[in-house]
Design an enzyme around this catalytic site. Structure first.
Site, PDB file in Angstrom:
ATOM      1  N   HIS A   1      72.352  68.479   0.117  1.00  0.00           N
ATOM      2  CA  HIS A   1      72.533  69.768  -0.545  1.00  0.00           C
ATOM      3  C   HIS A   1      71.252  70.306  -1.171  1.00  0.00           C
ATOM      4  O   HIS A   1      71.120  71.496  -1.385  1.00  0.00           O
ATOM      5  CB  HIS A   1      73.612  69.662  -1.627  1.00  0.00           C
ATOM      6  N   HIS A   2      70.323  69.392  -1.496  1.00  0.00           N
ATOM      7  CA  HIS A   2      69.082  69.827  -2.145  1.00  0.00           C
ATOM      8  C   HIS A   2      67.816  69.317  -1.466  1.00  0.00           C
ATOM      9  O   HIS A   2      66.722  69.706  -1.838  1.00  0.00           O
ATOM     10  CB  HIS A   2      69.058  69.370  -3.611  1.00  0.00           C
TER      11      HIS A   2
HETATM   12 ZN   LIG Z   1      71.951  67.283  -4.437  1.00  0.00          ZN
END
Ligand SMILES: [Zn+2]
Length: 234
Positions: free
Chosen positions: A125-126
């Site tokens: 997600h990051h």
């Molecule tokens: Zn993350």
């Protein structure tokens, strides 16, 4: 914001930014399989490095960095090479470790535990690191695999953009196949840089995920034996 979304939708791109961001911040994984496209490996690694380098240079340029600076000049190429050949090399099935079983009748019905396997992965997600320790066990059916192979299986699935739950399950399922038994357990204890270095900035919490199958799932004694081994101090 509204304007940008209208612009994107006239380009045929429909996004609901709120739902993306909710999913990422909660670190929810959506499937057991790593979501890959059918054509994921039609391009060879060298072409991937070349294209990622080009786009990463663009990202740095947009951020206002001076790419003629000697220190930054080589960064796009370094990042691209690191993505394709190192930290995300586990996306490509050609890098999957081959496992060989050895017959060992003395180990029949015995629990084999490998603990404290260090792993480095990336949050999907990051794209920042997830790192920690994996503890793995199986109950032998009379055949064993080399210990280094267990490490290699852990490393292979770690070298992907991941969510920790999926990583744990992928390692567990692979191990079931590699050792030919249902009796497999995996525990992963990891730090998420996206939690410690940004967002809620919590530097102390770690996340524990587990996979218990066969006897580890049905038999409390086997599970407790495994938990006892991994809590032993060296
Ligand atoms: Zn993350």
């Amino acid at each position: 914001m509204k304007q940008k979304e209208t612009l994107l939708s006239t380009m045929g791109i429909n996004i609901s930014r709120t739902s993306f961001e909710d999913l990422g911040e909660e670190h929810v994984g959506t499937s057991l399989e790593t979501p890959l496209r059918e054509d994921a490996f039609e391009m060879d690694d060298d072409l991937k490095v070349e294209l990622i380098e080009k786009h990463f240079r663009e990202i740095m340029h947009i951020m206002g960095l001076d790419l003629s600076d000697d220190s930054l000049k080589g960064t796009p190429h370094r990042v691209a090479k690191m993505y394709v050949k190192e930290v995300f090399s586990g996306l490509n099935p050609k890098n999957k470790p081959a496992t060989k079983l050895f017959e060992n009748k003395y180990k029949y019905n015995q629990m084999l535990v490998e603990k404290d396997i260090t792993f480095y992965s990336h949050c999907e997600h990051h794209f920042v690191p997830i790192y920690g320790r994996a503890h793995v066990a199986y109950i032998s059916t009379g055949e064993v695999i080399g210990l280094s192979k267990i490490n290699r299986i852990v490393q292979y699935y770690s070298k992907r953009p991941q969510v920790q739950e999926r990583l744990t399950m992928q390692i567990g399922n692979e191990l079931k196949e590699a050792v030919g038994t249902e009796d497999v357990a995996v525990i992963m204890d990891a730090y998420h840089m996206c939690v410690s270095s940004r967002g809620v900035n919590d530097t102390n919490s770690s996340t524990v995920t587990s996979f218990f199958s066969g006897k580890f799932e049905s038999d409390e004694q086997s599970r407790n034996e495994f938990l006892k081994y991994i809590s032993l101090k060296k």
